[in-house]
Design a protein around this motif. Structure first.
Motif, mmCIF file in Angstrom:
data_model
loop_
_atom_site.group_PDB
_atom_site.id
_atom_site.type_symbol
_atom_site.label_atom_id
_atom_site.label_comp_id
_atom_site.label_asym_id
_atom_site.label_seq_id
_atom_site.Cartn_x
_atom_site.Cartn_y
_atom_site.Cartn_z
ATOM 1 N N MET A 120 29.231 121.903 -37.747
ATOM 2 C CA MET A 120 28.805 123.266 -38.061
ATOM 3 C C MET A 120 27.931 123.282 -39.318
ATOM 4 O O MET A 120 26.954 124.030 -39.383
ATOM 5 C CB MET A 120 30.021 124.174 -38.228
ATOM 6 C CG MET A 120 30.716 124.481 -36.919
ATOM 7 S SD MET A 120 32.241 125.409 -37.103
ATOM 8 C CE MET A 120 31.697 126.854 -37.977
ATOM 9 N N ALA A 121 28.260 122.459 -40.309
ATOM 10 C CA ALA A 121 27.455 122.395 -41.526
ATOM 11 C C ALA A 121 26.068 121.836 -41.234
ATOM 12 O O ALA A 121 25.058 122.339 -41.750
ATOM 13 C CB ALA A 121 28.161 121.534 -42.579
ATOM 14 N N VAL A 122 25.985 120.813 -40.388
ATOM 15 C CA VAL A 122 24.692 120.227 -40.036
ATOM 16 C C VAL A 122 23.833 121.238 -39.278
ATOM 17 O O VAL A 122 22.649 121.420 -39.577
ATOM 18 C CB VAL A 122 24.889 118.925 -39.221
ATOM 19 C CG1 VAL A 122 23.586 118.455 -38.612
ATOM 20 C CG2 VAL A 122 25.490 117.841 -40.086
ATOM 21 N N VAL A 123 24.423 121.905 -38.300
ATOM 22 C CA VAL A 123 23.672 122.902 -37.527
ATOM 23 C C VAL A 123 23.229 124.050 -38.432
ATOM 24 O O VAL A 123 22.090 124.516 -38.341
ATOM 25 C CB VAL A 123 24.520 123.419 -36.342
ATOM 26 C CG1 VAL A 123 23.873 124.622 -35.685
ATOM 27 C CG2 VAL A 123 24.730 122.310 -35.314
ATOM 28 N N GLY A 124 24.096 124.480 -39.338
ATOM 29 C CA GLY A 124 23.733 125.537 -40.279
ATOM 30 C C GLY A 124 22.573 125.130 -41.173
ATOM 31 O O GLY A 124 21.669 125.932 -41.444
ATOM 32 N N ALA A 125 22.581 123.882 -41.641
ATOM 33 C CA ALA A 125 21.494 123.394 -42.486
ATOM 34 C C ALA A 125 20.180 123.336 -41.717
ATOM 35 O O ALA A 125 19.119 123.680 -42.252
ATOM 36 C CB ALA A 125 21.838 122.013 -43.043
ATOM 37 N N ILE A 126 20.240 122.927 -40.469
ATOM 38 C CA ILE A 126 19.027 122.873 -39.639
ATOM 39 C C ILE A 126 18.470 124.269 -39.414
ATOM 40 O O ILE A 126 17.261 124.494 -39.544
ATOM 41 C CB ILE A 126 19.325 122.164 -38.298
ATOM 42 C CG1 ILE A 126 19.597 120.677 -38.540
ATOM 43 C CG2 ILE A 126 18.180 122.354 -37.316
ATOM 44 C CD1 ILE A 126 20.140 119.947 -37.328
ATOM 45 N N ILE A 127 19.334 125.211 -39.106
ATOM 46 C CA ILE A 127 18.880 126.588 -38.879
ATOM 47 C C ILE A 127 18.288 127.170 -40.153
ATOM 48 O O ILE A 127 17.241 127.821 -40.123
ATOM 49 C CB ILE A 127 20.042 127.451 -38.346
ATOM 50 C CG1 ILE A 127 20.396 127.014 -36.922
ATOM 51 C CG2 ILE A 127 19.684 128.937 -38.389
ATOM 52 C CD1 ILE A 127 21.638 127.664 -36.375
ATOM 53 N N ARG A 128 18.931 126.910 -41.301
ATOM 54 C CA ARG A 128 18.407 127.425 -42.568
ATOM 55 C C ARG A 128 17.030 126.835 -42.870
ATOM 56 O O ARG A 128 16.126 127.532 -43.314
ATOM 57 C CB ARG A 128 19.369 127.121 -43.704
ATOM 58 C CG ARG A 128 18.907 127.712 -45.012
ATOM 59 C CD ARG A 128 19.927 127.670 -46.085
ATOM 60 N NE ARG A 128 20.586 126.381 -46.175
ATOM 61 C CZ ARG A 128 21.520 126.085 -47.061
ATOM 62 N NH1 ARG A 128 21.912 127.000 -47.904
ATOM 63 N NH2 ARG A 128 22.061 124.899 -47.103
ATOM 64 N N LYS A 129 16.841 125.545 -42.606
ATOM 65 C CA LYS A 129 15.532 124.902 -42.826
ATOM 66 C C LYS A 129 14.478 125.505 -41.910
ATOM 67 O O LYS A 129 13.351 125.741 -42.332
ATOM 68 C CB LYS A 129 15.627 123.401 -42.593
ATOM 69 C CG LYS A 129 14.289 122.707 -42.638
ATOM 70 C CD LYS A 129 14.324 121.475 -43.456
ATOM 71 C CE LYS A 129 13.028 120.712 -43.465
ATOM 72 N NZ LYS A 129 11.876 121.420 -43.883
ATOM 73 N N MET A 130 14.841 125.756 -40.655
ATOM 74 C CA MET A 130 13.885 126.359 -39.721
ATOM 75 C C MET A 130 13.470 127.743 -40.188
ATOM 76 O O MET A 130 12.292 128.107 -40.111
ATOM 77 C CB MET A 130 14.496 126.421 -38.316
ATOM 78 C CG MET A 130 14.649 125.066 -37.661
ATOM 79 S SD MET A 130 15.576 125.115 -36.112
ATOM 80 C CE MET A 130 14.532 126.153 -35.121
ATOM 81 N N ILE A 131 14.416 128.529 -40.681
ATOM 82 C CA ILE A 131 14.103 129.875 -41.165
ATOM 83 C C ILE A 131 13.206 129.803 -42.389
ATOM 84 O O ILE A 131 12.212 130.526 -42.495
ATOM 85 C CB ILE A 131 15.401 130.654 -41.463
ATOM 86 C CG1 ILE A 131 16.124 130.969 -40.159
ATOM 87 C CG2 ILE A 131 15.106 131.932 -42.248
ATOM 88 C CD1 ILE A 131 17.520 131.532 -40.356
ATOM 89 N N ARG A 132 13.510 128.904 -43.326
ATOM 90 C CA ARG A 132 12.670 128.756 -44.522
ATOM 91 C C ARG A 132 11.270 128.291 -44.162
ATOM 92 O O ARG A 132 10.288 128.760 -44.735
ATOM 93 C CB ARG A 132 13.311 127.772 -45.494
ATOM 94 C CG ARG A 132 14.499 128.339 -46.213
ATOM 95 C CD ARG A 132 15.052 127.354 -47.196
ATOM 96 N NE ARG A 132 16.187 127.919 -47.895
ATOM 97 C CZ ARG A 132 16.911 127.259 -48.773
ATOM 98 N NH1 ARG A 132 16.624 126.012 -49.061
ATOM 99 N NH2 ARG A 132 17.924 127.849 -49.366
ATOM 100 N N ASP A 133 11.157 127.350 -43.224
ATOM 101 C CA ASP A 133 9.839 126.882 -42.799
ATOM 102 C C ASP A 133 9.049 128.010 -42.140
ATOM 103 O O ASP A 133 7.849 128.137 -42.353
ATOM 104 C CB ASP A 133 9.969 125.701 -41.842
ATOM 105 C CG ASP A 133 10.349 124.415 -42.540
ATOM 106 O OD1 ASP A 133 10.320 124.370 -43.785
ATOM 107 O OD2 ASP A 133 10.685 123.443 -41.837
ATOM 108 N N LYS A 134 9.712 128.808 -41.341
ATOM 109 C CA LYS A 134 9.035 129.919 -40.667
ATOM 110 C C LYS A 134 8.517 130.927 -41.687
ATOM 111 O O LYS A 134 7.391 131.405 -41.591
ATOM 112 C CB LYS A 134 10.003 130.592 -39.687
ATOM 113 C CG LYS A 134 9.380 131.678 -38.863
ATOM 114 C CD LYS A 134 8.404 131.117 -37.874
ATOM 115 C CE LYS A 134 7.922 132.212 -36.954
ATOM 116 N NZ LYS A 134 6.906 131.749 -36.044
ATOM 117 N N LYS A 135 9.341 131.233 -42.695
ATOM 118 C CA LYS A 135 8.914 132.175 -43.739
ATOM 119 C C LYS A 135 7.776 131.607 -44.581
ATOM 120 O O LYS A 135 6.948 132.353 -45.087
ATOM 121 C CB LYS A 135 10.088 132.528 -44.646
ATOM 122 C CG LYS A 135 11.078 133.463 -43.985
ATOM 123 C CD LYS A 135 12.188 133.823 -44.946
ATOM 124 C CE LYS A 135 13.166 134.781 -44.296
ATOM 125 N NZ LYS A 135 14.273 135.137 -45.196
#
Length: 56
Positions: free
Chosen positions: A13-28
């Motif tokens: 869950m921590a790994v998936v959360g980190a990936i999602i957070r990185k994707m959101i930051r990259d998109k922004k």
């Protein structure tokens, strides 16, 4: 649920959360369509990752 299973679940869950957070930051940051390489004709997100004036 035993302890090793719970630990593995929390790690995943921590790994998936980190990936999602990185994707959101990259998109922004405007890096949402990095796979198109500037030629957005074949990019699946060509209409959403670049404005129409900067599309190649």
């Amino acid at each position: 649920m035993n302890l090793p299973t719970l630990i593995i679940l929390l790690i995943l869950m921590a790994v998936v959360g980190a990936i999602i957070r990185k994707m959101i930051r990259d998109k922004k940051a405007g890096k949402g369509c990095s796979s198109c390489g500037g030629g957005c004709g074949g990019c699946h997100g060509a209409t959403s990752c670049h404005s129409t004036s900067s599309r190649h």
